[in-house]
Design an enzyme around this catalytic site. Structure first.
Site, PDB file in Angstrom:
ATOM      1  N   GLN A 146       0.682  -1.318  -0.042  1.00 54.43           N
ATOM      2  CA  GLN A 146      -0.096   0.086  -0.037  1.00 54.43           C
ATOM      3  C   GLN A 146       1.000   1.219   0.049  1.00 54.43           C
ATOM      4  O   GLN A 146       0.474   2.267  -0.377  1.00 54.43           O
ATOM      5  CB  GLN A 146      -1.038   0.225   1.226  1.00 54.43           C
ATOM      6  N   CYS A 152      -5.191   0.551   4.060  1.00 50.15           N
ATOM      7  CA  CYS A 152      -5.328  -1.040   4.395  1.00 50.15           C
ATOM      8  C   CYS A 152      -6.629  -1.706   4.147  1.00 50.15           C
ATOM      9  O   CYS A 152      -6.779  -2.547   3.573  1.00 50.15           O
ATOM     10  CB  CYS A 152      -4.688  -1.203   5.571  1.00 50.15           C
ATOM     11  N   ASN A 309      -0.704  -9.567   4.639  1.00 49.68           N
ATOM     12  CA  ASN A 309      -0.430  -8.063   4.845  1.00 49.68           C
ATOM     13  C   ASN A 309      -0.414  -7.302   3.518  1.00 49.68           C
ATOM     14  O   ASN A 309      -0.215  -7.862   2.519  1.00 49.68           O
ATOM     15  CB  ASN A 309       0.500  -7.717   5.805  1.00 49.68           C
TER      16      ASN A 309
END
Length: 345
Positions: A146, A152, A309
């Site tokens: 990101q 996120c 993630n």
């Protein structure tokens, strides 16, 4: 005799004084060497990550932050009392608030929180396998990054939709986070958002564009590109919230598809996580959003969740994390069981 004794005492004192002087010099030299080593380490780190500072003042400030973080990492790993390790990564020169502002981004609507009374469609506990890794089933795209945009929420939304789309169609396609950043007006782009708003947008828009058609730029402020957004690839019929504070319900959901969750990702141990099963320290107030793509148990019998993630492959285990599962706290470790949700295809 007295003269000889005085001479001996003088020699002993002189020897002690000289020895003390040598010791002090060695300590100073070692401290200087350590400082030089830290400077060298910072220079190597800057080269590795292409970090360039605007002037000497900023470089000095960043160096002090870098030094503080490196010393924390070294001290943590030296203690060796946790089943996970930390490492120096691309976040090493960021202050805590700066890191949270640019690398996390979960934000629920003001005055509104996800419901904890949802009935889960996945309620057959007898069909839950002992372990799951949706990567092995072909339902997980490569790790994304990101960057310095607090979105996120867009990345976990996309990861969950990519997963359910693959399970439905057999095709794994990388979808567009940038479309969500630009077009979900009920969220705040790089300043945070909530996954349920993004799921609702995809439903109303009758799909989401691909990454290749609407590529990620890592910034907001641009109007929604209606032409690109009209090129729809993945469709969902809605979304559901997993019952809050219920890791068993969350397990049943993750056994069936990747699930978006919120988590406290702001602490130093989380930020510098490198390998092993993460067991804290962290708070339970969500600051970040990630995706659960599986679960398992290690050789020592510690149960864990498998996390995807959106901080690139330099973080964690090539972008992934194992985090302890079935803890005493009902909200789950770092609050991961507070507000899970998933799309319905």
């Amino acid at each position: 005799m007295a003269s000889t004794l005085q001479c001996s005492c003088f020699c002993i004192c002189l020897s002690l004084f000289l020895a003390l002087g040598v010791w002090v010099s060695q300590v100073k030299a070692r401290a200087l060497t350590d400082e030089v080593s830290m400077v060298d380490l910072h220079e190597q780190w800057m080269a590795q990550y292409g970090r360039v500072y605007k002037d000497a003042l900023e470089k000095e400030k960043r160096f002090l932050t870098f030094k503080k973080n490196v010393e924390f990492i070294k001290s943590f790993n030296k203690a060796g009392d946790k089943p996970y390790k930390l490492s120096i990564n691309l976040f090493a020169d960021l202050e805590d608030e700066e890191f949270k502002a640019t690398r996390t981004g979960y934000k629920s609507p003001i005055g509104q929180r996800p419901s904890s009374n949802t009935e889960l469609r996945y309620n057959d506990v007898t069909n839950v396998p002992a372990s799951m890794d949706w990567r092995e089933k072909g339902a997980v795209t490569d790790i994304k990054n990101q960057g310095e945009c607090g979105c996120c929420w867009a990345f976990t939304t996309v990861a969950a939709v990519e997963g359910i789309t693959q399970l439905k169609t057999g095709q794994l396609v990388s979808l567009s986070e940038q479309e969500l950043v630009d077009c979900v007006s009920t969220n705040s782009g790089c300043n945070g958002g909530w996954m349920d708003n993004a799921f609702q947008f995809i439903k109303q828009n009758q799909g989401l564009s691909t990454e290749s058609n609407y590529p990620y730029e890592g910034m907001d402020g641009k109007p929604c590109n209606e032409e690109k957004a009209a090129n729809r690839e993945a469709m969902i019929t809605g979304y559901e919230d997993v019952p809050s504070r219920n890791e068993q319900a969350l397990l049943m959901a993750v056994a069936n598809q990747p699930v978006s969750i919120t988590i406290d990702g702001s602490g130093d141990p989380f930020r510098f996580y490198s390998s092993g099963i993460f067991t804290g320290d962290c708070e339970t107030n969500p600051t970040h959003a990630v995706t659960l793509i599986g679960y398992g148990v290690n050789e020592e019998g510690i149960k864990y969740w498998l996390v995807k993630n959106s901080w690139g492959t330099d973080w964690g285990e090539d972008g992934y994390m194992k985090i302890q599962r079935d803890v005493d706290a009902k909200e789950g470790l770092c609050g991961l069981a507070l507000y899970p949700s998933y799309p319905i295809a």
